[in-house]
Design an enzyme around this catalytic site. Structure first.
Site, PDB file in Angstrom:
ATOM      1  N   SER A 261       5.711   4.246  -5.617  1.00  0.00           N
ATOM      2  CA  SER A 261       4.425   3.642  -5.253  1.00  0.00           C
ATOM      3  C   SER A 261       4.632   2.585  -4.180  1.00  0.00           C
ATOM      4  CB  SER A 261       3.797   2.997  -6.484  1.00  0.00           C
ATOM      5  OG  SER A 261       4.528   1.829  -6.811  1.00  0.00           O
ATOM      6  N   LYS A 262       3.519   2.205  -3.588  1.00  0.00           N
ATOM      7  CA  LYS A 262       3.531   1.146  -2.583  1.00  0.00           C
ATOM      8  C   LYS A 262       4.155  -0.106  -3.185  1.00  0.00           C
ATOM      9  CE  LYS A 262       0.097  -1.777  -1.123  1.00  0.00           C
ATOM     10  NZ  LYS A 262      -1.205  -2.225  -1.192  1.00  0.00           N
ATOM     11  N   ARG A 263       3.852  -0.339  -4.450  1.00  0.00           N
ATOM     12  CA  ARG A 263       4.384  -1.532  -5.119  1.00  0.00           C
ATOM     13  C   ARG A 263       5.913  -1.476  -5.265  1.00  0.00           C
ATOM     14  NH1 ARG A 263       1.312  -1.684  -9.886  1.00  0.00           N
ATOM     15  NH2 ARG A 263      -0.514  -1.048  -8.714  1.00  0.00           N
TER      16      ARG A 263
END
Ligand code: GLU
Length: 505
Positions: A261-263
């Site tokens: 994920s982007k996170r």
């Protein structure tokens, strides 16, 4: 496989940054299309107006352009099946939803948002499905007269698919083989919303049909939707016309399980989006591979290898080679773990493989940002050739070569001082004199003279090379030291030796 009329599509919903998994979906679509002289279509799936994000569509095309994955048909360059933006095709979909009602495969649902909220409160994990639809307000429970009346009164409704209670739907996936689904597990998804817009499920099937899509590559996260789409194909157009499906394995986080994920990128310090994405609402920018200093050739190559290989052990592929060698059979079923170090390795390899002229324009802005003005392109090319071996990402060129353009900011005299003695001092004083008299100025002669002088002083060149390097570069890094002296020229070489000798006093 038949080579004619292969048509594939990438169908993004423009809601934000383009995840590298999305670009890999584009890539596999593109490779497959080009390999079969087919067409690659980009269709914008923006029917969910609540998720509209300004600039997101343009951004997708900017990313594709950077990667060199040009669509044959799209909202940008048009095509025989235009428009390619679903919000502009709104009028097309309703007739198909009505056809489904007519055939008994769908129904009107008049439940108000409040009623549904009530149900959600009353029943944990409430789903509108074959078990609950009989307790709801819809054309299956109301009399035909009441339904007609509601329609005549413009009572808001959605149209829902009537999922069969207990049927097996089989998806023949080009990567996964046969995947069976029990229809009883899916809810009665809305197909047409109260605002007259289709949902993704209806629009994707109708448009794949109308745009004559032959093969649909998409992320594995869409596999659970496959039974709904397959049923809609069966009810509306016939399974013989349905595209062949390929659900691509997920790109996984490097540590642990689950989709990258982007996170994860923020947490571990690497990009996840293709290019910088600035959220128009918060103004926050998420870094992209491009801005981090990746070459598109490397980014595309790296993505292809996330889940695919040609079986030969080869890792470096140009786009053209990928088009020739790509095969669905060699896509892995399992997810591929993302490895940032490996991604940088691809970039390093491409920096060595391509002529520096190919990417010098991408490097220049980083020099400008560092306040270094480039006045001589030929000199820049030469410097880039000298340091490229030490660079993984484009900004590394600045770090690895700033001393070719300006006097080093800091001279690491501490690394010289410990072993410094009068003989060495004497050597460099004499070196300055000799260099001042030098009539030729090239790597070979500089090295030869330096070594002869060292021998005359009964010093090992090894003891002198590190101080010389630090004088010219400022630290213990950089390419061959005589290449550096040759490049920066006589005046700068002599100046830097003198400067350091002063610091050492
Ligand atoms: N609109 C979907 C998305 O945002 C497309 C999925 C598909 O390819 O069917 O990814």
């Amino acid at each position: 496989m038949e080579n004619k009329n292969i048509r594939v599509r990438f169908a993004p919903s423009p809601t934000g940054g383009l995840h590298l998994g999305g670009v890999r979906t584009v890539l596999f679509n593109y490779l497959f299309a080009k390999q079969h002289q087919g067409s690659f279509i980009v269709r914008i799936e923006d029917t969910d107006q609540t998720r509209f994000v300004a600039g997101a569509e343009q951004y997708i095309f900017d990313c594709l352009q950077w990667c060199g994955l040009t669509p044959d048909e799209s909202t940008v360059n048009g095509g025989p099946f235009a428009p390619y933006r679903q919000s502009e095709r709104k009028a097309i979909y309703k007739q198909y939803a009505l056809e489904l009602i007519e055939k008994g495969y769908a129904y009107y649902a008049f439940d108000t948002p409040e009623q549904l909220e009530e149900k959600r409160k009353g029943v944990p994990n409430f789903q509108y499905n074959h078990q609950t639809r009989r307790q709801c307000t819809n054309s299956l429970t109301l009399s035909p007269e009441v339904v007609l009346q509601k329609l005549a009164n413009n009572t808001p409704y959605v149209i829902r698919i009537k999922m069969p209670e207990n049927e097996t739907v089989t998806c023949h996936d080009m990567i996964r083989g046969t995947v069976d689904f029990n229809t009883g597990l899916s809810d009665d998804k809305a197909l047409l919303k109260a605002d007259g817009m289709p949902t993704y499920h209806l629009a994707v099937v109708v448009d794949d049909f109308l745009m004559q899509i032959t093969h649909a590559f998409r992320g594995e996260e869409w596999l659970p939707s496959a039974p709904i789409h397959i049923l809609l194909w069966k009810y509306l157009f016939g399974l013989d016309k349905m595209p062949k499906w390929a659900h691509l394995p997920l790109i996984l986080k490097p540590d642990g399980n689950g989709k990258l994920s982007k996170r994860d990128g923020e947490r571990l310090g690497f990009p996840v989006f293709a290019m910088d994405w600035t959220d128009p609402v918060t103004g926050n920018t998420t870094t992209g591979f491009k801005e981090r200093g990746f070459l598109p050739e490397a980014f595309v190559n790296m993505l292809a290898m996330l889940g695919w290989n040609d079986g030969s052990g080869q890792e470096i592929f140009s786009l053209q080679e990928l088009i020739e060698k790509f095969s669905i059979k060699r896509i892995h079923k399992g997810g591929a773990k993302f490895d940032y170090e490996k991604a940088k390795w691809f970039n390093h390899s491409w920096l060595q493989q391509l002529p520096v002229q190919h990417y010098v324009a991408n490097v220049k802005p980083y020099f400008a940002k560092a306040g270094i003005t480039i006045t001589n392109d030929a000199y820049l090319h030469k410097v880039m050739e000298l340091v490229k071996e030490r660079c993984q990402l484009l900004p590394d060129f600045v770090e690895q070569s700033s001393f070719f353009f300006q006097h080093p900011e800091h001279i690491d005299t501490a690394s010289i001082a410990g072993k410094w003695n009068a003989t060495q001092q004497q050597f460099f004083v004499e070196l300055i004199r000799n260099l001042e008299l030098a009539t030729t100025w090239d790597t070979e002669n500089l090295e030869k003279d330096f070594k002869e002088m060292a021998a005359a002083h009964q010093l090992k060149p090894g003891e002198l090379m590190l101080p010389f390097r630090i004088m010219l570069v400022g630290g213990k890094f950089g390419p061959h030291v005589f290449d550096i002296a040759a490049a920066i020229g006589k005046a700068a070489t002599i100046h830097r030796i003198k400067h350091t000798l002063q610091l050492l006093q």
